[in-house]
Motif scaffolding. Sequence first.
Motif, short mmCIF file in Angstrom:
data_model
loop_
_atom_site.label_atom_id
_atom_site.label_comp_id
_atom_site.label_asym_id
_atom_site.label_seq_id
_atom_site.Cartn_x
_atom_site.Cartn_y
_atom_site.Cartn_z
N GLN A 54 0.76 -1.10 0.06
CA GLN A 54 0.05 -0.17 0.09
C GLN A 54 0.71 1.35 -0.07
O GLN A 54 2.07 1.20 0.21
CB GLN A 54 -1.02 -0.03 1.17
N MET A 103 -10.04 -10.83 3.67
CA MET A 103 -11.29 -10.73 4.15
C MET A 103 -12.43 -9.99 3.20
O MET A 103 -13.52 -10.50 3.37
CB MET A 103 -11.26 -10.36 5.42
N ARG A 104 -12.09 -8.90 2.73
CA ARG A 104 -12.92 -8.19 1.91
C ARG A 104 -13.60 -9.04 0.70
O ARG A 104 -14.82 -9.07 0.60
CB ARG A 104 -12.05 -6.97 1.22
N LEU A 111 -15.61 -11.97 2.51
CA LEU A 111 -16.82 -11.51 2.79
C LEU A 111 -17.96 -11.61 1.73
O LEU A 111 -19.04 -11.54 1.91
CB LEU A 111 -16.80 -10.21 3.67
N GLN A 122 -7.27 4.75 1.59
CA GLN A 122 -6.60 3.68 2.35
C GLN A 122 -7.30 3.51 3.49
O GLN A 122 -7.30 4.48 4.22
CB GLN A 122 -5.28 3.98 2.35
N GLY A 123 -7.65 2.19 3.71
CA GLY A 123 -8.22 1.81 5.01
C GLY A 123 -9.71 1.58 5.04
O GLY A 123 -10.16 1.07 5.81
N GLN A 124 -10.41 2.34 4.09
CA GLN A 124 -11.68 1.95 3.90
C GLN A 124 -12.33 0.94 3.04
O GLN A 124 -11.55 0.80 2.24
CB GLN A 124 -12.23 3.55 3.40
N THR A 125 -13.40 0.56 3.36
CA THR A 125 -14.04 -0.40 2.69
C THR A 125 -15.11 0.03 2.21
O THR A 125 -16.22 0.64 2.60
CB THR A 125 -14.43 -1.86 3.60
N ARG A 165 -10.41 -1.66 -2.61
CA ARG A 165 -11.29 -1.02 -1.62
C ARG A 165 -12.66 -2.09 -1.66
O ARG A 165 -13.39 -1.86 -0.68
CB ARG A 165 -11.87 0.05 -2.01
N1 LIG Z 1 -11.47 -11.77 10.83
C1 LIG Z 1 -12.40 -11.27 10.09
N2 LIG Z 1 -13.80 -11.60 10.11
C2 LIG Z 1 -14.94 -11.06 9.54
N3 LIG Z 1 -14.31 -9.74 8.97
C3 LIG Z 1 -13.26 -9.40 8.78
C4 LIG Z 1 -12.17 -9.92 9.30
N4 LIG Z 1 -11.19 -9.21 9.17
C5 LIG Z 1 -11.26 -7.92 8.46
N5 LIG Z 1 -12.71 -8.14 8.27
C6 LIG Z 1 -13.67 -7.24 7.32
O1 LIG Z 1 -12.67 -7.00 6.21
C7 LIG Z 1 -12.99 -5.50 5.63
C8 LIG Z 1 -11.41 -5.31 5.92
O2 LIG Z 1 -10.89 -5.18 7.10
P1 LIG Z 1 -9.92 -4.16 7.80
O3 LIG Z 1 -10.45 -2.73 7.14
O4 LIG Z 1 -9.66 -4.31 9.07
O5 LIG Z 1 -8.63 -4.35 6.73
P2 LIG Z 1 -7.48 -3.79 6.37
O6 LIG Z 1 -6.33 -4.61 6.33
O7 LIG Z 1 -7.26 -2.61 7.55
O8 LIG Z 1 -7.60 -3.05 4.87
P3 LIG Z 1 -7.07 -2.20 3.99
O9 LIG Z 1 -5.62 -1.83 4.68
O10 LIG Z 1 -6.79 -2.69 2.59
O11 LIG Z 1 -7.60 -0.83 4.06
C9 LIG Z 1 -13.62 -5.00 6.88
O12 LIG Z 1 -15.05 -4.82 6.36
C10 LIG Z 1 -13.63 -5.92 7.86
O13 LIG Z 1 -14.75 -5.81 8.74
#
Ligand SMILES: Nc1ncnc2c1ncn2[C@@H]1O[C@H](COP(=O)(O)OP(=O)(O)OP(=O)(O)O)[C@@H](O)[C@H]1O
Length: 345
Positions: free
Chosen positions: A37, A73-74, A77, A291-294, A318
């Motif tokens: 990233q 996980m994105r 899910l 960055q950080g948002q879904t 994203r």
């Molecule tokens: N173990 C888990 N179980 C269920 N949902 C999860 C899990 N881990 C992450 N998620 C879901 O996946 C999505 C991404 O998680 P998160 O924002 O924590 O990841 P991230 O690594 O910070 O992402 P990025 O850095 O790419 O923005 C969110 O919608 C979060 O709720």
Amino acid sequence: MSHRAHVEAVDRTLKDLRSSANVMGGITFVFAGDFRQTLPVVNRGTRADIMKACLKSSHLWTSVQHLNLRTNMRAHLHGNTHSNFPQQLLKLGEGILPSLNLGTDYAVTLNESLGQIVYNLDSLIDAIYPDIENLHQNDFRWLCCRAIVSPRNETVNEINNLIMQKVPGEVKCYKSIDTVTNIEDAVHYPQEFLNSLNPAGLPPHELSLKVGTPIMLLRNLRPPNMCNGTRLLIKELKDNLIVAKIITGPAAGELAHIPRIPMIPTDLPIPFKRLQFPVKISFALTINKSQGQTFKLVGIDLRKECFTHGQLYVALSRVGAPDHQYILLPENNITSNVVYREALQ
Ligand SMILES: Nc1ncnc2c1ncn2[C@@H]1O[C@H](COP(=O)(O)OP(=O)(O)OP(=O)(O)O)[C@@H](O)[C@H]1O
């Protein structure tokens, strides 16, 4: 991503507090991050400056034990029927997605396996914000799960202005009060000149807003609920206050009151202060801010190409599935994917 100086400051503080010479004062410290990233932002910095600001350049890095997360996980899910999508993203992030040989390491050809390709801005806006003329009929959840992202602030402003014009309602314009921080400079910088400055991270001198449109905070007002990057939906525009519903983060759904505050830009040679509401319209936002948002639906405007490490990877990751993202590309489908290999070693 945090500047390595921030992490080193935490290390020194913990050593002091615990009277210990051990790394982080002897406490187990968990970092979570992805070096594919975007890296810390260094204003006008070179590639070497950016790498120097990165945690990997810190003396602390040698004490870090690496554990790898293996499931996207994105995508998971999302039901992830497109099993190739997470692997494609990883390859793109590592700069090993097959690219055309155009004399540059960075050129990459995007196709439908990463998103739906569109070739004009109107199609992108219609895909992400369909029926925008009836925006007010939608719930705040409709807005919070979609956005258009772009590498540059100027494109983001262009898209926001375009969508704002399509949204019904009366425009309220708030003008900032701009002053030099050192009164002796007042003769050198007339008011009109200060008003014309539009540095990144600062709201404009003339901030035009409409009830029902989404805005983003540009400063931390009340962490953790109201931080730099939190998105809100405007409910009321008073003369000296904006009433808005928080739509992202832990306090989503709560009402918030935003006052004017003084803001001093850090990356301008002219020391001046702007008194303005710390917000900007957020139908579109920069890739760095996303960055950080879904999101459930994202539009990626690549008319202006990505210019630094990880931007394309962040933009394309994203959402959980390629059919939930639309990519605006030039007609040859080629764009720039900047990857600093030294950040990944
Ligand atoms: N173990 C888990 N179980 C269920 N949902 C999860 C899990 N881990 C992450 N998620 C879901 O996946 C999505 C991404 O998680 P998160 O924002 O924590 O990841 P991230 O690594 O910070 O992402 P990025 O850095 O790419 O923005 C969110 O919608 C979060 O709720």
